[in-house]
Design a protein around this motif. Structure first.
Motif, PDB file in Angstrom:
ATOM      1  N   GLY A 343     -57.706  80.167  69.086  1.00 55.42           N
ATOM      2  CA  GLY A 343     -57.993  79.694  67.749  1.00 55.42           C
ATOM      3  C   GLY A 343     -57.341  80.489  66.642  1.00 55.42           C
ATOM      4  N   ALA A 344     -56.184  81.123  66.901  1.00 55.38           N
ATOM      5  CA  ALA A 344     -55.483  81.848  65.844  1.00 55.38           C
ATOM      6  C   ALA A 344     -55.160  80.881  64.702  1.00 55.38           C
ATOM      7  CB  ALA A 344     -54.194  82.461  66.391  1.00 55.38           C
ATOM      8  N   PRO A 345     -55.421  81.277  63.450  1.00 56.53           N
ATOM      9  CA  PRO A 345     -55.202  80.336  62.335  1.00 56.53           C
ATOM     10  C   PRO A 345     -53.751  79.946  62.128  1.00 56.53           C
ATOM     11  CG  PRO A 345     -55.757  82.531  61.525  1.00 56.53           C
ATOM     12  CD  PRO A 345     -55.990  82.557  62.996  1.00 56.53           C
ATOM     13  N   VAL A 346     -52.818  80.879  62.346  1.00 54.03           N
ATOM     14  CA  VAL A 346     -51.405  80.579  62.166  1.00 54.03           C
ATOM     15  C   VAL A 346     -50.610  81.376  63.188  1.00 54.03           C
ATOM     16  CG1 VAL A 346     -51.278  82.296  60.308  1.00 54.03           C
ATOM     17  CG2 VAL A 346     -49.438  80.629  60.573  1.00 54.03           C
ATOM     18  N   VAL A 347     -49.667  80.720  63.836  1.00 51.15           N
ATOM     19  CA  VAL A 347     -48.810  81.350  64.844  1.00 51.15           C
ATOM     20  C   VAL A 347     -47.359  81.032  64.487  1.00 51.15           C
ATOM     21  CG1 VAL A 347     -48.231  81.523  67.295  1.00 51.15           C
ATOM     22  CG2 VAL A 347     -50.599  81.034  66.606  1.00 51.15           C
ATOM     23  N   TYR A 348     -46.503  82.042  64.550  1.00 50.10           N
ATOM     24  CA  TYR A 348     -45.060  81.863  64.290  1.00 50.10           C
ATOM     25  C   TYR A 348     -44.317  82.410  65.499  1.00 50.10           C
ATOM     26  CZ  TYR A 348     -40.716  81.694  61.507  1.00 50.10           C
ATOM     27  OH  TYR A 348     -39.453  81.408  61.018  1.00 50.10           O
ATOM     28  N   VAL A 349     -43.523  81.563  66.165  1.00 49.04           N
ATOM     29  CA  VAL A 349     -42.802  81.960  67.376  1.00 49.04           C
ATOM     30  C   VAL A 349     -41.335  81.590  67.241  1.00 49.04           C
ATOM     31  CG1 VAL A 349     -43.398  79.762  68.503  1.00 49.04           C
ATOM     32  CG2 VAL A 349     -42.712  81.726  69.899  1.00 49.04           C
ATOM     33  N   ASP A 350     -40.473  82.446  67.750  1.00 48.60           N
ATOM     34  CA  ASP A 350     -39.027  82.238  67.692  1.00 48.60           C
ATOM     35  C   ASP A 350     -38.485  82.030  69.098  1.00 48.60           C
ATOM     36  OD1 ASP A 350     -36.369  82.143  67.011  1.00 48.60           O
ATOM     37  OD2 ASP A 350     -36.153  84.298  66.674  1.00 48.60           O
ATOM     38  N   PHE A 351     -37.806  80.901  69.328  1.00 51.09           N
ATOM     39  CA  PHE A 351     -37.132  80.630  70.595  1.00 51.09           C
ATOM     40  C   PHE A 351     -35.630  80.798  70.383  1.00 51.09           C
ATOM     41  CE2 PHE A 351     -41.143  78.449  71.215  1.00 51.09           C
ATOM     42  CZ  PHE A 351     -41.434  78.713  72.553  1.00 51.09           C
ATOM     43  N   VAL A 352     -35.029  81.710  71.132  1.00 45.40           N
ATOM     44  CA  VAL A 352     -33.621  82.058  70.925  1.00 45.40           C
ATOM     45  C   VAL A 352     -32.697  81.387  71.932  1.00 45.40           C
ATOM     46  CG1 VAL A 352     -34.237  84.284  69.900  1.00 45.40           C
ATOM     47  CG2 VAL A 352     -33.825  84.135  72.366  1.00 45.40           C
ATOM     48  N   ASP A 353     -33.212  80.437  72.712  1.00 42.83           N
ATOM     49  CA  ASP A 353     -32.423  79.826  73.789  1.00 42.83           C
ATOM     50  C   ASP A 353     -31.082  79.300  73.292  1.00 42.83           C
ATOM     51  OD1 ASP A 353     -35.269  79.814  74.154  1.00 42.83           O
ATOM     52  OD2 ASP A 353     -35.015  78.570  75.935  1.00 42.83           O
ATOM     53  N   TYR A 354     -31.124  78.435  72.283  1.00 41.27           N
ATOM     54  CA  TYR A 354     -29.881  77.826  71.791  1.00 41.27           C
ATOM     55  C   TYR A 354     -28.947  78.878  71.217  1.00 41.27           C
ATOM     56  CZ  TYR A 354     -26.633  75.529  68.665  1.00 41.27           C
ATOM     57  OH  TYR A 354     -25.473  75.157  68.016  1.00 41.27           O
ATOM     58  N   ASP A 355     -29.442  79.757  70.386  1.00 45.23           N
ATOM     59  CA  ASP A 355     -28.602  80.749  69.721  1.00 45.23           C
ATOM     60  C   ASP A 355     -27.870  81.610  70.743  1.00 45.23           C
ATOM     61  OD1 ASP A 355     -27.925  81.891  67.024  1.00 45.23           O
ATOM     62  OD2 ASP A 355     -28.712  83.713  67.952  1.00 45.23           O
ATOM     63  N   GLU A 356     -28.571  82.007  71.809  1.00 43.51           N
ATOM     64  CA  GLU A 356     -27.978  82.874  72.824  1.00 43.51           C
ATOM     65  C   GLU A 356     -26.825  82.172  73.540  1.00 43.51           C
ATOM     66  OE1 GLU A 356     -27.401  86.316  74.460  1.00 43.51           O
ATOM     67  OE2 GLU A 356     -29.343  86.104  73.485  1.00 43.51           O
ATOM     68  N   VAL A 357     -27.048  80.934  73.966  1.00 43.27           N
ATOM     69  CA  VAL A 357     -26.010  80.210  74.708  1.00 43.27           C
ATOM     70  C   VAL A 357     -24.866  79.824  73.781  1.00 43.27           C
ATOM     71  CG1 VAL A 357     -25.538  78.153  76.079  1.00 43.27           C
ATOM     72  CG2 VAL A 357     -27.682  79.387  76.400  1.00 43.27           C
ATOM     73  N   ALA A 358     -25.182  79.383  72.558  1.00 46.66           N
ATOM     74  CA  ALA A 358     -24.138  78.922  71.639  1.00 46.66           C
ATOM     75  C   ALA A 358     -23.202  80.045  71.228  1.00 46.66           C
ATOM     76  CB  ALA A 358     -24.772  78.302  70.399  1.00 46.66           C
ATOM     77  N   HIS A 359     -23.692  81.273  71.147  1.00 46.54           N
ATOM     78  CA  HIS A 359     -22.820  82.392  70.817  1.00 46.54           C
ATOM     79  C   HIS A 359     -21.649  82.492  71.789  1.00 46.54           C
ATOM     80  CE1 HIS A 359     -24.479  84.411  67.418  1.00 46.54           C
ATOM     81  NE2 HIS A 359     -25.650  84.662  67.953  1.00 46.54           N
ATOM     82  N   HIS A 360     -21.904  82.228  73.058  1.00 45.30           N
ATOM     83  CA  HIS A 360     -20.877  82.448  74.080  1.00 45.30           C
ATOM     84  C   HIS A 360     -20.214  81.168  74.562  1.00 45.30           C
ATOM     85  CE1 HIS A 360     -23.371  86.087  74.206  1.00 45.30           C
ATOM     86  NE2 HIS A 360     -22.292  86.700  74.635  1.00 45.30           N
ATOM     87  N   ALA A 361     -20.920  80.038  74.456  1.00 42.56           N
ATOM     88  CA  ALA A 361     -20.345  78.774  74.926  1.00 42.56           C
ATOM     89  C   ALA A 361     -19.753  77.953  73.792  1.00 42.56           C
ATOM     90  CB  ALA A 361     -21.414  77.951  75.651  1.00 42.56           C
ATOM     91  N   GLY A 362     -20.317  78.071  72.588  1.00 43.34           N
ATOM     92  CA  GLY A 362     -19.895  77.258  71.456  1.00 43.34           C
ATOM     93  C   GLY A 362     -21.072  76.450  70.941  1.00 43.34           C
ATOM     94  N   PRO A 363     -21.211  76.287  69.622  1.00 42.95           N
ATOM     95  CA  PRO A 363     -22.406  75.662  69.048  1.00 42.95           C
ATOM     96  C   PRO A 363     -22.663  74.235  69.488  1.00 42.95           C
ATOM     97  CG  PRO A 363     -21.156  76.830  67.361  1.00 42.95           C
ATOM     98  CD  PRO A 363     -20.295  76.807  68.589  1.00 42.95           C
ATOM     99  N   SER A 364     -21.609  73.443  69.729  1.00 39.90           N
ATOM    100  CA  SER A 364     -21.816  72.036  70.087  1.00 39.90           C
ATOM    101  C   SER A 364     -21.359  71.723  71.506  1.00 39.90           C
ATOM    102  CB  SER A 364     -21.072  71.123  69.099  1.00 39.90           C
ATOM    103  OG  SER A 364     -19.687  71.443  69.075  1.00 39.90           O
ATOM    104  N   ARG A 365     -21.139  72.744  72.306  1.00 36.03           N
ATOM    105  CA  ARG A 365     -20.723  72.526  73.690  1.00 36.03           C
ATOM    106  C   ARG A 365     -21.905  72.000  74.524  1.00 36.03           C
ATOM    107  NH1 ARG A 365     -16.211  76.215  73.683  1.00 36.03           N
ATOM    108  NH2 ARG A 365     -14.843  75.281  72.133  1.00 36.03           N
TER     109      ARG A 365
END
Length: 685
Positions: A343-365
């Motif tokens: 029941g936490a009133p507000v939760v903020y979470v960051d998922f880095v999956d896309y950023d990690e892969v796009a750095h090395h493969a390319g943003p729209s690959r």
């Protein structure tokens, strides 16, 4: 239960068969008894192992995940007399052989999907809730790191993100763009989204002249120091909120895998449950290995097809991809589901999956776009959890920046930016730099540094190995020479670089730079890998130099200059972005932007990353927010990060989740412009 027994029976049969000699006296009956013992003891010991993990942090997570299977098997062997005793090594080999075999069978039966794992988390949340929605409304903010607004629209319309598409087409949510400006980085994005801070962060890393050292935001000590400089204790998450996998805490009292709080020990029940869950940790390890093999295959495919631009994708990135797209993602999902159940009133979470892969493969690959499909399934899961737990969570989805594709500086000119700066400096300047990519190492650092001392020892060991293989760099300390005391430091963040003359105090004007290094500015501006060089004069007037001309950036006036406008290749209002950058702390004596090719929207990166961000060009400054309809946001234009922050704070106030500040205000960290200026003034300029 029947399936678990069958899988354990088969896995133990194979493991025992692989050992030399005769291990059982009654054949299948003995193996069946051992399988029952393993399952029963695992269920009995799991609460104890969970508490052990809570007490020992991330080290306990690793200990429980690796040794729990061996401990359970050893106890089961003591209870089953028809199986011969094993040596310690045999216990470890058999337990992990059986665990890997069981995980492989389960993975194949589940068609390598997330349904079984997410289903278990959902059932746990439902069992822990008496009356869904009885506790009122909460807010869950999911950050998709590095995803630009145009790319998200493409993913939604192409069918890659059906959950988000349904939210938008139903009218329940709206998609809006917000402009990051410069720097377009995660530290700057989270500083404004979580704290309402707009001036403290000039890049992903920068040189602090007063402290005489480099600050890098994916180092826990540096992130904590930066946050202390601007927080007023009233961030977005201050009132009972939870920060999960972020750089900054948002002043949350509960932090999991948060960089600025990574050195603080604490109990993390969500991590503990993940470590001791039979299908959680083992499943993640199995998929982790699969992701590593996938990355090796996709990297080879890029080379065979001669895809350009591209960078080397072997070595440490193979490990990092598995960590971020499997282990860290599953851990984040487990922790968020746990906090929603509580029941936490507000939760903020960051998922880095896309950023990690796009750095090395390319943003729209293709491999980058596929990460958005898995993240969309995570959003669907959170939506389902929100309907089952005590709070009816509103879900907002944001990004902190986008990415731009392009070749690296070293690929364009055959040398690094630091080598070029050294050669172009007329005087014998001793130059050091920090230009190797460090942002991708953030997730690994979070996993390794979030526990007690053991985690930090492991992190240092990992960094030592990585420093010899192009990973996290050891930072050199600029040393002045006897013949010339001037020293240059190049701090690169994607396609943005700050250049500092470290032995001269304060932000230097153009004349001071020219006095120390005659001709350096013009030579850099004409270099084929550099698009813009930003300087200022003694009166604070900004000037940009490019390969074929220069301009003076005077607000409200027609820019004066000569030749071609250096900012013409960059879309939007680059002059306004650079003027805004000048107001931030610790800006370099020179600021460099990578060259932009407007025909392809490609930008030269100063780091060895094919997908970069930090400066201008492409989609890197186009972030987004998907918010429930009815949020108080202005229409008809791109938003600012501060407006998004204030809208989230206002929503918490509407739901009664924001404590009234003792001073009489609402406690909004953004405050007025004067409030932010006063808070920022506490930082060293």
């Amino acid at each position: 239960m029947l399936r678990s027994f069958a899988v354990s029976f088969l896995a133990l049969t194979v493991a025992l068969w692989a050992l030399p000699g005769t291990q059982v006296t009654r054949g299948a009956e003995s193996v069946a008894a051992l399988a029952v013992g393993v399952l029963a003891l695992g269920a009995l010991l799991r609460p104890f192992l969970t508490r052990l993990t809570v007490l020992t942090g991330v080290f306990g997570l690793l200990l429980a995940g690796v040794l729990a299977q061996a401990l359970v098997l050893w106890l089961a062997l003591e209870l089953v007399p028809t199986v011969q005793p094993f040596s310690v090594l045999e216990v470890v080999v058999v337990s992990w052989g059986a665990a890997v075999a069981a995980a492989g069978v389960n993975w194949l039966v589940d068609a390598s999907s997330d349904e079984a794992f997410l289903g278990q988390l959902l059932r746990r949340a439902a069992r822990s809730t008496r009356t869904p929605g009885s506790e009122g409304t909460g807010l869950l903010v999911v950050q998709l790191d590095g995803v630009s607004e145009p790319l998200l629209r493409q993913a939604v319309t192409s069918g890659a993100m059906p959950t988000l598409s349904r939210w938008l087409r139903s009218g329940d949510h709206r998609l809006r763009g917000w402009h990051t400006g410069v720097p377009s980085t995660t530290p700057a994005g989270q500083a404004v989204l979580l704290h309402g801070e707009v001036a403290a962060v000039p890049s992903f890393r920068w040189w602090d002249k007063e402290a005489g050292r480099m600050l890098v935001c994916n180092r826990p000590a540096d992130a904590a120091e930066v946050e202390r400089g601007f927080t007023d204790g009233r961030g977005l998450l201050a009132d009972g909120g939870v920060s999960v996998s972020n750089l900054f805490s948002g002043d949350a009292p509960t932090c999991h895998l948060t960089m600025s709080r990574a050195r603080l020990p604490g109990s993390e029940p969500g991590m503990a449950r993940f470590a001791t869950a039979r299908t959680g940790f083992l499943r993640s390890l199995t998929l982790f290995a699969g992701q590593m093999l996938t990355e090796i295959h996709q990297g080879r495919r890029q080379r065979r097809r001669d895809v350009v631009p591209r960078v080397r994708r072997g070595g440490t990135f193979v490990l990092l991809r598995g960590l971020t797209t499997v282990v860290l993602r599953d851990l984040n999902v487990s922790v968020v589901a746990e906090q929603m159940t509580r029941g936490a009133p507000v939760v903020y979470v960051d998922f880095v999956d896309y950023d990690e892969v796009a750095h090395h493969a390319g943003p729209s690959r293709p491999e980058s776009m596929r990460t958005l499909e898995s993240l969309d399934r995570v959003l669907a899961f959170f939506e389902e959890v929100a309907s089952r737990v005590g709070r009816r969570y509103e879900i907002a989805v944001v990004s902190d920046h986008g990415q731009a594709q392009g070749p690296t500086f070293a690929q364009v000119v055959g040398r690094t930016l630091t080598e070029v700066v050294q050669e172009l400096a007329v005087r014998s300047t001793s130059a050091t730099s920090d230009v190797r990519p460090v942002e991708p190492w953030g997730p690994a650092t979070l996993l390794l540094e979030s526990g007690r001392g053991h985690g930090r020892l492991m992190s240092r060991a990992a960094r030592t190995v990585a420093s010899g293989s192009g990973g996290v760099p050891r930072l050199a300390t600029p040393a002045a020479t006897e013949t010339d005391p001037a020293s240059l430091v190049v701090a690169a963040s994607g396609c943005l670089a700050h250049v500092y003359l470290t032995d001269l105090p304060g932000r230097l004007d153009r004349d001071a730079v020219e006095g120390a290094c005659p001709g350096l500015v013009r030579s850099l501006a004409e270099h084929p890998g550099v698009g813009v060089v930003l300087t200022r004069d003694a009166a604070g007037v900004l000037r940009v130099d490019g390969p074929h001309g220069w301009r003076v950036l005077t607000p409200g006036e027609e820019p004066a200059g000569a030749g071609a406008d250096p900012l013409a290749p960059y879309a939007g209002d680059p002059a306004a972005d650079l003027r805004e950058l000048e107001t931030k702390h610790h800006v370099g004596d020179l600021v460099l932007l990578g060259r932009c090719d407007p025909s392809l929207d490609e930008v030269v990166a100063f780091e060895e990353l094919v997908g970069s961000h930090g400066g201008l060009g492409g989609w890197q400054t186009s972030a987004f927010v998907v918010h429930p309809t009815g949020w108080p946001l202005p229409l008809g234009r791109a938003l600012t990060g501060l407006e998004v922050h204030r809208a989230m704070v206002a929503r918490l106030e509407q739901h009664g989740l924001r404590r009234t500040d003792p001073g009489g205000g609402t406690g909004e960290t953004g405050g007025t412009g004067d409030d932010r200026d006063e808070r920022s003034a506490r930082l060293p300029a």
